[in-house]
Write an enzyme that holds these catalytic residues in place. Structure first.
Site, PDB file in Angstrom:
ATOM      1  N   ILE A 202       0.823  -1.215   0.000  1.00 33.05           N
ATOM      2  CA  ILE A 202       0.000   0.000   0.000  1.00 33.05           C
ATOM      3  C   ILE A 202       0.862   1.273   0.000  1.00 33.05           C
ATOM      4  CG2 ILE A 202      -0.335   0.297   2.503  1.00 33.05           C
ATOM      5  CD1 ILE A 202      -3.384   0.684   1.817  1.00 33.05           C
TER       6      ILE A 202
ATOM      7  N   GLY B 156       3.892  -4.540  10.860  1.00 28.94           N
ATOM      8  CA  GLY B 156       3.004  -4.740   9.720  1.00 28.94           C
ATOM      9  C   GLY B 156       2.888  -3.523   8.831  1.00 28.94           C
TER      10      GLY B 156
ATOM     11  N   ASP C 155       1.523  -0.694   9.391  1.00 30.40           N
ATOM     12  CA  ASP C 155       1.807   0.536  10.141  1.00 30.40           C
ATOM     13  C   ASP C 155       3.298   0.875  10.063  1.00 30.40           C
ATOM     14  OD1 ASP C 155       1.480   2.650  11.885  1.00 30.40           O
ATOM     15  OD2 ASP C 155       1.058   1.422  13.650  1.00 30.40           O
TER      16      ASP C 155
ATOM     17  N   TYR D 196      -3.537  -8.502  14.569  1.00 35.51           N
ATOM     18  CA  TYR D 196      -4.779  -8.471  15.348  1.00 35.51           C
ATOM     19  C   TYR D 196      -5.667  -9.705  15.128  1.00 35.51           C
ATOM     20  CZ  TYR D 196      -3.952  -3.716  17.120  1.00 35.51           C
ATOM     21  OH  TYR D 196      -3.450  -2.617  17.777  1.00 35.51           O
TER      22      TYR D 196
HETATM   23  P1  ADP Z   1      -3.478  -5.357  12.204  1.00 37.31           P
HETATM   24  O1  ADP Z   1      -2.674  -5.039  13.449  1.00 37.31           O
HETATM   25  O2  ADP Z   1      -4.652  -4.402  12.013  1.00 37.31           O
HETATM   26  O3  ADP Z   1      -3.849  -6.796  12.116  1.00 37.31           O
HETATM   27  P2  ADP Z   1      -1.242  -5.718  10.320  1.00 37.31           P
HETATM   28  O4  ADP Z   1      -0.405  -4.650   9.721  1.00 37.31           O
HETATM   29  O5  ADP Z   1      -0.589  -6.678  11.251  1.00 37.31           O
HETATM   30  O6  ADP Z   1      -2.497  -4.966  10.995  1.00 37.31           O
HETATM   31  O7  ADP Z   1      -1.914  -6.561   9.155  1.00 37.31           O
HETATM   32  C1  ADP Z   1      -2.977  -6.115   8.365  1.00 37.31           C
HETATM   33  C2  ADP Z   1      -2.791  -6.613   6.949  1.00 37.31           C
HETATM   34  O8  ADP Z   1      -1.855  -5.770   6.271  1.00 37.31           O
HETATM   35  C3  ADP Z   1      -2.226  -8.042   6.822  1.00 37.31           C
HETATM   36  O9  ADP Z   1      -2.935  -8.715   5.781  1.00 37.31           O
HETATM   37  C4  ADP Z   1      -0.769  -7.796   6.411  1.00 37.31           C
HETATM   38  O10 ADP Z   1      -0.266  -8.866   5.637  1.00 37.31           O
HETATM   39  C5  ADP Z   1      -0.941  -6.563   5.553  1.00 37.31           C
HETATM   40  N1  ADP Z   1       0.247  -5.758   5.254  1.00 37.31           N
HETATM   41  C6  ADP Z   1       1.460  -5.737   5.855  1.00 37.31           C
HETATM   42  N2  ADP Z   1       2.272  -4.852   5.241  1.00 37.31           N
HETATM   43  C7  ADP Z   1       1.566  -4.301   4.213  1.00 37.31           C
HETATM   44  C8  ADP Z   1       1.845  -3.353   3.184  1.00 37.31           C
HETATM   45  N3  ADP Z   1       3.032  -2.740   3.093  1.00 37.31           N
HETATM   46  N4  ADP Z   1       0.849  -3.048   2.289  1.00 37.31           N
HETATM   47  C9  ADP Z   1      -0.359  -3.628   2.367  1.00 37.31           C
HETATM   48  N5  ADP Z   1      -0.688  -4.532   3.317  1.00 37.31           N
HETATM   49  C10 ADP Z   1       0.260  -4.862   4.221  1.00 37.31           C
END
Ligand code: ADP
Length: 176
Positions: A12, A34, A36, A123
């Site tokens: 993203i 992740g 964030d 999460y």
């Molecule tokens: P949460 O704490 O809300 O679960 P995470 O970041 O751990 O958030 O994961 C939410 C989703 O984002 C997961 O499917 C993860 O694989 C995905 N994710 C991680 N990095 C990226 C990225 N750079 N772009 C898009 N999605 C991502």
């Protein structure tokens, strides 16, 4: 014309054809792992500096910042629920995270927005259930605010999550 809901596989932080990307943040808004972590790394330290002025965010709520070195204009930070089995208000809180992000988008004149799969990483929200809520909430919001949003993209990091969201979108289109 209705909203265009897209599902794509990717990172993203690289999306350059929307005005805002949504961050699946935590309550502190001070960065994490992740998506964030990826958003903060790509945006640069100015993002953390602005986030410090926001004093956190409740689960299901959303806050907006600039995007700094990211190729979009804004980051909308929302906090999805931690999955605790499903009986602790998780579905409503996840719905609120999408709804309040979209509300903040239209309040700021934003017409194109990209979401990650909120709550389905660290999460632990079951991805089929999360995807159904995500696409249903987007559709409902866009019907309730017709003409305010042009494009909503779900940017899914891995193939399995992509397939689950594609299925959720086609189910929604089939069932209206
Ligand atoms: P949460 O704490 O809300 O679960 P995470 O970041 O751990 O958030 O994961 C939410 C989703 O984002 C997961 O499917 C993860 O694989 C995905 N994710 C991680 N990095 C990226 C990225 N750079 N772009 C898009 N999605 C991502």
């Amino acid at each position: 014309m209705g909203v265009d809901i897209q599902t794509i596989q990717g990172d993203i932080t690289k999306v350059n054809d929307v005005e805002a990307i949504v961050n699946a943040a935590n309550n502190s808004l001070l960065g994490g792992g992740g998506v964030d972590g990826a958003i903060h790394r790509a945006a640069g330290p100015e993002l953390l500096k602005e986030c410090r002025t926001l004093h956190g965010c409740e689960t299901g709520e959303a806050k907006i910042t600039g995007a700094y070195h990211l190729p979009c204009k804004y980051v909308i930070h929302t906090v999805g629920p931690i999955w605790r089995g499903g009986a602790y208000g998780e579905p409503e809180l996840l719905k609120n995270a999408y709804w309040n992000s979209l509300q903040l988008a239209i309040d700021n004149g934003i017409r194109s927005i990209a979401f990650p799969s909120i709550s389905t990483g660290v999460y632990s929200y079951p991805v089929e259930q999360a995807a159904a809520i995500a696409v249903k909430t987007v559709k409902e919001f866009c019907v309730a605010h017709a003409g305010r949003i042009d494009t909503v993209s779900f940017v899914l990091f891995d193939r399995n999550t992509l397939h689950v969201y594609e299925h959720a979108v086609s189910e929604l289109q089939r069932n209206g």
